[in-house]
Design an enzyme around this catalytic site. Structure first.
Site, short mmCIF file in Angstrom:
data_model
loop_
_atom_site.label_atom_id
_atom_site.label_comp_id
_atom_site.label_asym_id
_atom_site.label_seq_id
_atom_site.Cartn_x
_atom_site.Cartn_y
_atom_site.Cartn_z
N GLU A 93 0.82 -1.21 0.00
CA GLU A 93 0.00 0.00 0.00
C GLU A 93 0.86 1.26 0.00
O GLU A 93 1.85 1.34 0.72
CB GLU A 93 -0.84 0.06 1.28
CG GLU A 93 -1.95 -0.95 1.32
CD GLU A 93 -2.86 -0.71 2.52
OE1 GLU A 93 -3.61 -1.63 2.84
OE2 GLU A 93 -2.81 0.38 3.13
N CYS A 106 2.92 8.54 1.39
CA CYS A 106 3.22 7.68 2.53
C CYS A 106 3.59 6.30 1.99
O CYS A 106 2.76 5.65 1.36
CB CYS A 106 2.00 7.60 3.45
SG CYS A 106 2.19 6.44 4.81
N CYS A 113 4.67 -6.84 8.37
CA CYS A 113 5.46 -6.28 9.47
C CYS A 113 5.53 -7.32 10.57
O CYS A 113 4.59 -8.09 10.77
CB CYS A 113 4.78 -5.01 9.99
SG CYS A 113 5.70 -4.17 11.30
N CYS A 117 2.16 -4.73 16.72
CA CYS A 117 1.36 -3.77 17.49
C CYS A 117 -0.12 -4.19 17.47
O CYS A 117 -0.65 -4.57 16.43
CB CYS A 117 1.51 -2.36 16.92
SG CYS A 117 3.21 -1.76 17.01
N CYS A 120 -2.82 -2.54 14.97
CA CYS A 120 -2.40 -2.28 13.59
C CYS A 120 -2.72 -3.45 12.67
O CYS A 120 -2.45 -4.61 13.00
CB CYS A 120 -0.90 -2.00 13.57
SG CYS A 120 -0.25 -1.68 11.92
N CYS A 334 -3.71 1.84 8.21
CA CYS A 334 -2.55 1.03 7.81
C CYS A 334 -2.90 -0.41 7.48
O CYS A 334 -3.40 -1.15 8.32
CB CYS A 334 -1.54 1.00 8.95
SG CYS A 334 -1.34 2.59 9.73
N1 SAH Z 1 6.46 0.83 12.01
C1 SAH Z 1 6.49 2.24 12.05
C2 SAH Z 1 5.83 2.94 10.87
C3 SAH Z 1 4.53 2.41 10.36
S1 SAH Z 1 3.06 2.70 11.29
C4 SAH Z 1 5.95 2.75 13.35
O1 SAH Z 1 5.53 1.95 14.17
O2 SAH Z 1 6.01 3.95 13.60
C5 SAH Z 1 2.72 4.42 11.20
C6 SAH Z 1 1.96 4.93 12.43
O3 SAH Z 1 0.58 4.51 12.41
C7 SAH Z 1 2.52 4.42 13.73
O4 SAH Z 1 2.51 5.44 14.69
C8 SAH Z 1 1.51 3.34 14.10
O5 SAH Z 1 1.57 3.00 15.45
C9 SAH Z 1 0.23 3.97 13.66
N2 SAH Z 1 -0.90 3.05 13.51
C10 SAH Z 1 -0.89 1.75 13.17
N3 SAH Z 1 -2.14 1.25 13.12
C11 SAH Z 1 -2.97 2.27 13.42
C12 SAH Z 1 -4.37 2.40 13.53
N4 SAH Z 1 -5.17 1.35 13.32
N5 SAH Z 1 -4.86 3.61 13.83
C13 SAH Z 1 -4.06 4.68 14.06
N6 SAH Z 1 -2.73 4.61 13.96
C14 SAH Z 1 -2.18 3.42 13.66
#
Ligand code: SAH
Length: 347
Positions: A93, A106, A113, A117, A120, A334
């Site tokens: 994406e 972006c 990944c 988290c 995510c 994401c």
């Molecule tokens: N791995 C990196 C970059 C990718 S995620 C990181 O963790 O920073 C980009 C941002 O989106 C991160 O802050 C992540 O925690 C956040 N993110 C992921 N899933 C999300 C969601 N469902 N809603 C809001 N933010 C989210």
């Protein structure tokens, strides 16, 4: 043996390779310009090279071009979400956002990944592989070709953990900001990390002017561990030290991302704890009301909680903005488009 991808080489490396092939270095400069300024999609378009040289390059090298598998446009037309296809048929994406001050892309840094988290969607199927520098560049190039518009900002905030793919990330940043390529300002490049300590310190020493963003999402280790498995490896205190080091080395103010989840991390108690943590730091907090992921039970904080959280930070003189929500009507959270696409294929 797998062929070298000609788009992964910076100009110096390309010249070295050309010399080995008994070609003149200025030919390498021409090829570099075709790839990274004119953004051509085939070696055959490099019309100032002889047919023989074009054929030779085609035989010797791989040449990455990403193609559009799907595209969604938000109702206000400000956001486009692309699913781009890689040579091995994986899809990734990439998001294009139109702002008054310029266009932003972006990009993803990995296919999937492995950071896990809990809120995510990108991590649900684990990591499949790293993206190469060419595949990161091509995300930007493919979008410029498709929109016909310039790009002024690149954020590495799509799928993947960029600092888990360090060498390719650095090559990508150097080539993206090179004056022989698109020549983006390093100040307009942001790399977001979930907090990998050693690479954060290493990045501070690269002498780049890019912005580092740390995904914090919690003001204490206990809560952070519930949301992000990586918090079991590094304490917030260590990460903040690395951020201070980054600021010291680069003079660039660090951003902190904080995704707000209703009833989980959005109470005044957490806001005050966060304010205490960041007090006196030259930083910026990005508040992101979470995009709900259908596989998870988390809900987005309501407006009252979001504004209350922001107010507490601002009272403590911490600069905090609420992320403009773009593209939620097209599943811009994401990894959600990619997941839907893969589910549909597996049905
Ligand atoms: N791995 C990196 C970059 C990718 S995620 C990181 O963790 O920073 C980009 C941002 O989106 C991160 O802050 C992540 O925690 C956040 N993110 C992921 N899933 C999300 C969601 N469902 N809603 C809001 N933010 C989210």
């Amino acid at each position: 043996m797998e062929k070298i991808d000609i788009k992964c080489l910076d100009e110096t490396q390309l010249k070295e390779v050309f010399v080995k092939l008994s070609e003149k270095p200025f030919r390498a400069s021409q090829v570099y310009q075709w790839m990274h300024q004119k953004l051509v999609t085939s070696i055959d378009e490099m019309t100032n090279l002889s047919k023989d040289l074009r054929a030779k390059l085609g035989e010797q090298f791989a040449f990455t071009v990403l193609t559009k598998a799907e595209m969604l446009v938000s109702s206000d037309a400000s956001t486009r979400k692309y699913l781009l296809r890689l040579a091995d048929n994986n899809v990734i994406e990439t998001v294009w956002m139109k702002y008054r001050h310029g266009n932003s892309v972006c990009i993803s840094s990995q296919v999937g990944c492995r950071m896990g988290c809990s809120f995510c969607a990108s991590t649900l199927g684990g990591k499949i592989r790293d993206l190469t520098a060419a595949e990161m560049l091509e995300q930007v190039y493919a979008i410029i070709r498709d929109t016909g518009e310039r790009v002024s900002n690149v954020v590495v905030m799509g799928t993947g953990e960029p600092l888990d793919n360090y060498d390719n990330l650095l090559q990508f940043i150097r080539m993206l900001t090179d004056d022989k390529g698109l020549h983006l300002s390093q100040r307009n490049v942001t790399v977001s990390t979930c907090g990998l300590l050693e690479p954060m310190r290493r990045l501070a020493e690269e002498q780049l002017a890019i912005t580092l963003a740390l995904s914090l999402h919690a003001p204490n280790d206990e809560l952070r561990k519930q949301l992000m498995p990586v918090a079991k490896a590094y304490r917030i205190e260590q990460l903040l030290e690395a951020c201070d080091y980054y600021f010291e080395k680069t003079g660039r103010r660090v951003s902190f991302e904080y995704s707000l989840i209703q009833g989980v991390n959005d109470s005044p108690k957490e806001a005050e704890q966060l304010a205490g943590l960041l007090y006196g730091r030259n930083c910026h907090v990005n508040l992101i009301p979470i995009n709900p992921v259908k596989e998870k039970s988390y809900r987005r904080s309501d407006v009252t909680n979001v504004l209350r959280f922001q107010k507490i930070l601002e009272k403590a003189k911490i600069n905090a903005t609420i992320r403009r929500e773009m593209g939620t009507d097209i599943d811009a959270a994401c990894g959600q488009l990619r997941r839907r696409y893969m589910e549909a294929r597996n049905e």
